[in-house]
Design a protein around this motif. Structure first.
Motif, PDB file in Angstrom:
ATOM      1  N   MET A  89       0.787  -1.198   0.090  1.00 42.86           N
ATOM      2  CA  MET A  89       0.197  -0.109   0.088  1.00 42.86           C
ATOM      3  C   MET A  89       0.828   1.208  -0.069  1.00 42.86           C
ATOM      4  O   MET A  89       1.803   1.362   0.658  1.00 42.86           O
ATOM      5  CB  MET A  89      -0.822  -0.154   1.104  1.00 42.86           C
ATOM      6  N   ILE A 106       2.181   5.032   0.662  1.00 37.81           N
ATOM      7  CA  ILE A 106       2.233   5.939   1.448  1.00 37.81           C
ATOM      8  C   ILE A 106       1.456   6.984   1.055  1.00 37.81           C
ATOM      9  O   ILE A 106       1.565   7.690  -0.160  1.00 37.81           O
ATOM     10  CB  ILE A 106       3.575   6.267   2.075  1.00 37.81           C
ATOM     11  N   ASP A 113       0.209   9.302   5.941  1.00 38.54           N
ATOM     12  CA  ASP A 113      -0.226   8.239   6.309  1.00 38.54           C
ATOM     13  C   ASP A 113       0.467   6.918   5.618  1.00 38.54           C
ATOM     14  O   ASP A 113       0.233   6.533   4.413  1.00 38.54           O
ATOM     15  CB  ASP A 113      -1.798   8.099   5.861  1.00 38.54           C
ATOM     16  N   ASP A 114       0.879   6.194   6.696  1.00 38.56           N
ATOM     17  CA  ASP A 114       1.794   5.043   6.254  1.00 38.56           C
ATOM     18  C   ASP A 114       1.065   3.661   6.703  1.00 38.56           C
ATOM     19  O   ASP A 114       1.325   3.323   7.846  1.00 38.56           O
ATOM     20  CB  ASP A 114       3.182   5.045   6.793  1.00 38.56           C
ATOM     21  N   GLY A 115       0.012   3.336   5.929  1.00 32.51           N
ATOM     22  CA  GLY A 115      -0.662   1.913   6.427  1.00 32.51           C
ATOM     23  C   GLY A 115      -1.313   2.329   7.686  1.00 32.51           C
ATOM     24  O   GLY A 115      -1.466   1.354   8.503  1.00 32.51           O
TER      25      GLY A 115
END
Lengths: 229, 229
Positions: B1, B3, B60-62
């Motif tokens: 996913m 970032i 937003d990292d995961g």
């Protein structure tokens, strides 16, 4: 065998005021190396190693001569990898060049106008003549003119330190939690003034003054122990 | 996913001008990470993560949110140790704080007076009202007054860059032979101006301009590809 540091001196051979020599002295102490200093007036520099360098610092490490404060720091880091690091990695090495350029371009010229006549007055006779001739040519005016009205320029100097002051809100040294060569680069300039001039440059509660006091205490307090004005 | 980078934007959602967001964008690319940006006007920042931060960048990292450009760079260095380093060691990390403080204290205020009205003019209606109110309060005068006569202050800006210019005589990047986060700190400010303002800040043959051009070419030229003024 001790490393020998050829160290600029005044009329009083114990007055060691060169900012660049202080960078090296602190670096040698930081690395935990045995060293001795050799008091060297301006006009004796050409005799070191038969004209090895037009300036000090010069170090003699077992017969190997090295010059230029930054190059000496790089040399010490390579030659003495077991001592505490002066750069903490390649990034620190590169950024130290930025700190050096910052000092040379922003602090140096302002400081010269604050202490240049005081430097002259602390030199021996031969050095006084040399210093006046070379510096007046560089400054384009007399030493007296360059230093006149200096009290009005102390605030300019303090303002120029704002990047360091702001950084000190994050960490106690430019090197982070511990001092590195980049700290000694700036320390050298403030120690230059401390050793040579009675002019009060920093307010006592300035975070920069508190950082400088921490630096004076490093390595058994060699900075604080120096003959000062 | 991927970032997600919440990235400040103008009336044109593709105009991404925040110096701090550019630091992060370059850092994500430097680390070779997949990321996407989310165009965020000033007045939409409070909606990110239910009021997570008063400012961007936010990533937003995961599902993990991080804020503040420097803290994000530190996070990326820790979380993605296999990508190219952003700091090249602890010394580089510490010195980057000095570079940040230098930009904030010397370049930032001068640049604000060169481009603040141009920033305003590139914002959407709601952001224009917010920006005028908050910045005029901070500046103590109107945006128009702050920017008036700016042509006469370009030289001040160029002089303020002298430490970087001098350093570039030694090496191609602040990080040394390769760029590091400390380069992106300064790049962010110049890119801020490039994206938002038609004012010519640097002479073409200025070593700082040449360095900036090198930075624009990094990471597939993401800096150069940006919508600019």
């Amino acid at each position: 065998m001790s490393i020998v540091l050829y160290d600029l001196c005044g009329r009083d051979a114990e007055r060691r005021f060169s900012p660049h020599c202080w960078k090296v002295r602190m670096s040698l102490a930081h690395k935990g190396l045995d060293f001795e200093t050799r008091a060297t007036p301006f006009t004796e520099i050409p005799k070191i190693g038969g004209g090895f360098s037009p300036t000090v610092p010069v170090i003699d490490d077992g017969g190997k001569l090295r010059r230029d404060s930054f190059d000496i720091a790089l040399y010490l880091e390579d030659a003495y990898p077991d001592g505490p690091t002066l750069f903490a990695g390649e990034g620190g090495k590169a950024a130290a060049r930025f700190v050096e350029s910052w000092v040379q371009s922003t602090l140096g010229p302002v400081m010269m106008g604050l202490i240049v006549k005081d430097i002259h007055d602390q030199l021996g006779d031969a050095d006084q003549a040399y210093f006046r001739q070379t510096r007046e040519k560089r400054l384009g005016r007399t030493l007296e003119e360059a230093q006149a009205g200096r009290e009005g320029r102390v605030d300019t100097f303090r303002s120029a330190l704002q990047p360091l002051r702001m950084m000190l809100g994050h960490q106690p040294f430019i090197g982070g939690q511990q001092p590195l060569f980049c700290d000694y680069i700036v320390f050298g300039s403030l120690q230059w003034a401390r050793v040579i001039s009675p002019l009060k440059l920093l307010a006592d509660d300035d975070p920069v003054a508190l950082w400088f006091e921490r630096c004076l205490d490093l390595h058994g307090g060699i900075g604080r122990a120096a003959v000062a004005a």
